[in-house]
Scaffold this motif. Structure first.
Motif, short mmCIF file in Angstrom:
data_model
loop_
_atom_site.label_atom_id
_atom_site.label_comp_id
_atom_site.label_asym_id
_atom_site.label_seq_id
_atom_site.Cartn_x
_atom_site.Cartn_y
_atom_site.Cartn_z
N VAL A 167 37.31 26.46 7.29
CA VAL A 167 37.52 26.30 5.96
C VAL A 167 37.24 24.78 5.82
O VAL A 167 36.35 24.41 4.80
CB VAL A 167 39.04 26.60 5.51
N LEU A 168 38.06 23.89 6.52
CA LEU A 168 38.06 22.44 6.07
C LEU A 168 36.66 21.93 6.33
O LEU A 168 36.25 20.98 5.56
CB LEU A 168 38.98 21.81 6.99
N THR A 169 35.75 22.30 7.41
CA THR A 169 34.72 21.66 7.75
C THR A 169 33.58 21.76 6.85
O THR A 169 33.01 21.09 6.23
CB THR A 169 34.17 22.10 9.18
N PRO A 170 33.42 23.16 6.23
CA PRO A 170 32.62 23.36 5.01
C PRO A 170 32.82 22.79 3.77
O PRO A 170 32.03 22.25 3.10
CB PRO A 170 32.59 24.97 5.11
N PHE A 178 30.66 21.72 0.39
CA PHE A 178 31.11 22.12 -0.86
C PHE A 178 31.81 21.10 -1.90
O PHE A 178 31.92 21.21 -3.20
CB PHE A 178 32.26 23.36 -0.80
N ARG A 179 32.11 20.03 -1.40
CA ARG A 179 32.79 19.05 -2.11
C ARG A 179 31.69 18.02 -2.77
O ARG A 179 31.87 17.24 -3.53
CB ARG A 179 33.80 18.14 -1.14
N GLY A 180 30.59 18.39 -2.21
CA GLY A 180 29.34 17.38 -2.66
C GLY A 180 29.32 16.14 -2.54
O GLY A 180 29.62 15.83 -1.13
N GLU A 181 29.36 15.06 -3.35
CA GLU A 181 29.26 13.73 -3.14
C GLU A 181 30.67 13.11 -3.55
O GLU A 181 30.53 11.97 -3.77
CB GLU A 181 28.16 13.09 -4.04
N ARG A 209 31.60 11.83 6.44
CA ARG A 209 30.96 12.93 6.54
C ARG A 209 30.51 13.05 8.13
O ARG A 209 30.88 14.24 8.83
CB ARG A 209 29.42 13.01 6.05
N GLU A 210 30.23 12.02 8.77
CA GLU A 210 29.63 12.16 10.39
C GLU A 210 30.70 12.64 11.28
O GLU A 210 30.61 13.10 12.12
CB GLU A 210 28.85 10.79 10.80
N PRO A 248 48.49 17.46 -9.98
CA PRO A 248 48.34 18.93 -9.63
C PRO A 248 47.48 19.54 -10.82
O PRO A 248 46.80 20.57 -10.36
CB PRO A 248 49.42 19.25 -9.31
N PHE A 249 47.76 19.33 -12.05
CA PHE A 249 47.44 20.07 -13.10
C PHE A 249 45.93 19.61 -13.69
O PHE A 249 45.51 20.17 -14.40
CB PHE A 249 48.42 20.08 -14.43
N HIS A 250 45.41 18.39 -13.14
CA HIS A 250 44.36 17.72 -13.48
C HIS A 250 43.15 17.90 -12.46
O HIS A 250 42.18 17.39 -12.62
CB HIS A 250 44.53 16.62 -13.66
N ILE A 251 43.56 18.58 -11.58
CA ILE A 251 42.60 18.70 -10.32
C ILE A 251 42.22 20.39 -10.18
O ILE A 251 43.05 21.09 -10.49
CB ILE A 251 43.12 17.89 -8.78
N PRO A 252 41.11 20.40 -9.48
CA PRO A 252 40.61 21.72 -9.12
C PRO A 252 42.03 22.59 -8.66
O PRO A 252 42.42 22.00 -7.56
CB PRO A 252 39.44 21.62 -8.44
N LEU A 253 41.99 23.83 -8.84
CA LEU A 253 43.15 24.80 -7.87
C LEU A 253 42.81 24.90 -6.44
O LEU A 253 43.75 24.80 -5.81
CB LEU A 253 43.11 26.22 -8.44
N HIS A 254 41.71 24.91 -6.10
CA HIS A 254 41.47 24.63 -4.63
C HIS A 254 41.86 23.70 -3.83
O HIS A 254 42.09 23.76 -2.64
CB HIS A 254 39.99 25.27 -4.14
N CYS A 255 41.89 22.31 -4.67
CA CYS A 255 42.34 21.33 -3.82
C CYS A 255 43.94 21.34 -3.56
O CYS A 255 44.13 21.04 -2.68
CB CYS A 255 42.16 20.03 -4.93
#
Length: 262
Positions: A134-137, A142-145, A74-75, A219-226
């Motif tokens: 995009v990538l920084t947020p 947005f990815r949480g923990e 994170r840092e 690819p079919f078992h992870i969120p589309l945005h990934c």
């Protein structure tokens, strides 16, 4: 967060300024443009080594590729933010001074000058802005923990940068025919391919190994945005790798045999 961001905002411009000033004494015959270009490449290499080391630490610290955490993941992203903002400005400086040397520069910081820079470096600027906007947020909020392992993987993509910078420095020093330049060309191809192309299927494989899935099902078992984010990240890497391969073919192509006929 703010301390890390401020540290990066001071460190990279400060290192750049020290490098430009040092080259004024070490290479007095060089133009300001040459000193700025070389200093930018040196700072880029330093950041790349910092990012790669950070990524390696995170990767080897996360046994669970989804849930394990490491503070560097994170840092260091805030260091990346400060570097990307700095690098866009240095790219503009390099562009303007190259134009000035050729007698083609518009007034510095004018709209025409900035527009010329954006047209010339549109892919690289887009890449930097994508990371910032995009990538920084995603990486910080947005990815949480989840997913520090994958953030670490993305950091290691910088491994090829010092070799790319060294290749450009050797060209700047008129050493394009040296053995060092050819060896460095091989290192560019290998590190770029492994850390910017193979990296993405590796991340899918790592997730699949933990989830008990073959890589083609991941690819079919992870969120589309990934999947979308990975596609947006790898697309310019494939383009740049194609350019590197084209340059490598030119570099290693045997020169034609001299005509001995009289």
């Amino acid at each position: 967060m703010w301390q890390t961001l401020a540290l990066g905002a001071l460190f990279f411009p400060g290192l750049f300024a020290v490098s430009v000033r040092s080259l004024r004494w070490l290479a007095p015959a060089w133009s300001l443009k040459d000193r700025i270009v070389l200093s930018g490449r040196l700072v880029s290499s330093v950041q790349a080594m910092m990012a790669t080391l950070s990524g390696i630490i995170v990767i080897f610290s996360c046994e669970d590729v989804v849930h394990d955490r490491h503070w560097i993941a994170r840092e260091y992203m805030w260091v990346v933010v400060s570097y990307m903002a700095y690098d866009i400005y240095v790219m503009y400086l390099c562009h303007w001074h190259k134009g000035e040397e050729k007698g083609e520069a518009h007034p510095k910081y004018s709209l025409a000058s900035v527009n010329s820079f954006l047209q010339r470096e549109r892919l690289m600027v887009t890449h930097h802005l994508f990371i910032l906007v995009v990538l920084t947020p995603v990486a910080t909020h947005f990815r949480g923990e989840l997913g520090d392992f994958f953030v670490g993987c993305i950091y290691t993509a910088e491994l090829s940068t010092p070799f790319v910078s060294l290749g450009k420095i050797l060209l700047q020093l008129k050493m394009q025919d040296s053995a060092l330049h050819k060896v460095n060309g091989v290192l560019i191809l290998v590190t770029f391919f492994l850390c910017r192309i193979v990296l993405f299927p590796f991340m899918y494989w790592a997730y699949g190994r933990q989830a008990g899935l073959p890589i083609y099902k991941v690819p079919f078992h992870i969120p589309l945005h990934c999947n979308v984010a990975n596609a947006l990240l790898i697309a310019p890497q494939l383009y740049w790798f194609a350019l590197i391969c084209r340059k490598a073919l030119w570099l290693y192509r045997a020169p034609p045999a001299p005509d001995r006929a009289r």
